[in-house]
Design a protein around this motif. Structure first.
Motif, PDB file in Angstrom:
ATOM      1  N   ASN A  10      -3.065   2.017  -3.567  1.00  0.00           N
ATOM      2  CA  ASN A  10      -2.796   3.347  -3.043  1.00  0.00           C
ATOM      3  C   ASN A  10      -3.857   3.714  -2.015  1.00  0.00           C
ATOM      4  O   ASN A  10      -5.056   3.682  -2.317  1.00  0.00           O
ATOM      5  N   TYR A  11      -3.401   4.054  -0.830  1.00  0.00           N
ATOM      6  CA  TYR A  11      -4.276   4.361   0.306  1.00  0.00           C
ATOM      7  C   TYR A  11      -4.215   5.865   0.568  1.00  0.00           C
ATOM      8  O   TYR A  11      -3.158   6.413   0.862  1.00  0.00           O
ATOM      9  N   LEU A  67       0.843  -1.191   0.000  1.00  0.00           N
ATOM     10  CA  LEU A  67       0.000   0.000   0.000  1.00  0.00           C
ATOM     11  C   LEU A  67       0.882   1.245   0.000  1.00  0.00           C
ATOM     12  O   LEU A  67       1.673   1.463   0.929  1.00  0.00           O
ATOM     13  N   ILE A  96      -9.106   3.423  -1.003  1.00  0.00           N
ATOM     14  CA  ILE A  96      -8.006   2.671  -1.609  1.00  0.00           C
ATOM     15  C   ILE A  96      -8.289   2.575  -3.102  1.00  0.00           C
ATOM     16  O   ILE A  96      -9.412   2.271  -3.513  1.00  0.00           O
TER      17      ILE A  96
END
Length: 279
Positions: free
Chosen positions: A40-41, A3, A48
């Motif tokens: 991708n957070y 992440l 997300i």
């Protein structure tokens, strides 16, 4: 699973960013690594977002320390849209769904095992994924492009004739807070919306695709009186905080997937920015 973390930013800070800093804070690139799960957070409403490209492997979405859960969907829901003409097979707790070109799969909270694989490894699919926190269970559901709720907007005269395909919206496919859909522009149309708007109660992620190698989209963001832009290539995404406008114009036609989350899910709850206030 990896992440990448993106923190929230204040509009007063963002107005001083260089081009490099602006891109670093909001632009998502290199989104479809083969046989890897790299997502991708964003601390903007904890969405997300990311791309999945299964080739030889079945990709899984695990829990872990980053989410503080044993399974990915223990406290989350999600949506997958297949942007490629190559079919994908998605298995949720033993039930298999086939996603063809531009089909969407809503994944409800509570799913324990999710696997994504290519129907034909020689022709791997690409799937765009959004996930948001969830407070209750809704059933997972496949929505085809044909079945999507369609809204036709714009005109050729304003270079913005487009079809909004709503997949995950209240009353059509219920969810806790995730709303998700795909906008397709007609030939010779480049603006995805104008006048633009904000919705202070929801953030949004735009994923641009269906573009030629040399096509670029100038994505507009920032406060209405402090606009900025990010130049985006095919299969790139941008985080749009709730305080920011989100609009764009391309050098040629394109499509984009929008995903929203926040306080409410009312699609029309937006504050239109008068052209006279834009700077």
């Amino acid at each position: 699973m990896k992440l990448n973390i993106y923190y929230g930013t204040h509009p007063q800070d963002a107005m001083h960013y260089t081009t490099e800093r602006l891109r670093g804070e909001y632009l998502l690139q290199n989104l479809f690594p083969a046989d890897e799960v790299i997502l991708n957070y964003s601390h903007n409403d904890r969405i997300i977002a990311g791309g999945l490209k299964p080739v030889k492997k079945t990709l899984t979405l695990p829990g872990g320390k980053e989410l503080g859960t044993d399974t990915f969907f223990e406290r989350r829901e999600g949506g997958l849209i297949n942007i490629s003409p190559n079919a994908a097979a998605v298995t949720l707790d033993g039930t298999e769904y086939t996603l063809n070109h531009r089909d969407c799969l809503y994944i409800g909270r509570g799913v324990k095992e999710a696997g994504i694989r290519a129907k034909d490894p020689a022709n791997p699919p690409k799937l765009w994924f959004n996930s948001t926190p969830a407070h209750r269970d809704y059933p997972s559901r496949l929505i085809t492009l044909e079945d999507a709720n369609k809204i036709h907007l714009g005109s050729l005269e304003q270079s913005n004739k487009r079809t909004i395909n709503q997949y995950i919206v209240p009353g059509f496919c219920d969810s806790c807070q995730l709303t998700m859909g795909m906008t397709m522009l007609e030939p010779n149309c480049m603006w995805n919306t104008m006048p633009c708007h904000t919705h202070e109660r929801r953030m949004e992620v735009y994923f641009y695709f269906d573009m030629d190698e040399n096509t670029r989209v100038f994505h507009l963001m920032g406060k209405p009186d402090e606009t900025r832009h990010i130049v985006m290539a095919n299969e790139e995404a941008v985080i749009s905080p709730s305080w920011s406008i989100h609009s764009g114009v391309g050098t040629s036609r394109y499509s984009f997937i929008w995903g929203m989350c926040g306080e409410n899910q009312i699609f029309t709850d937006m504050d239109v920015c008068a052209m006279s206030d834009m700077k």
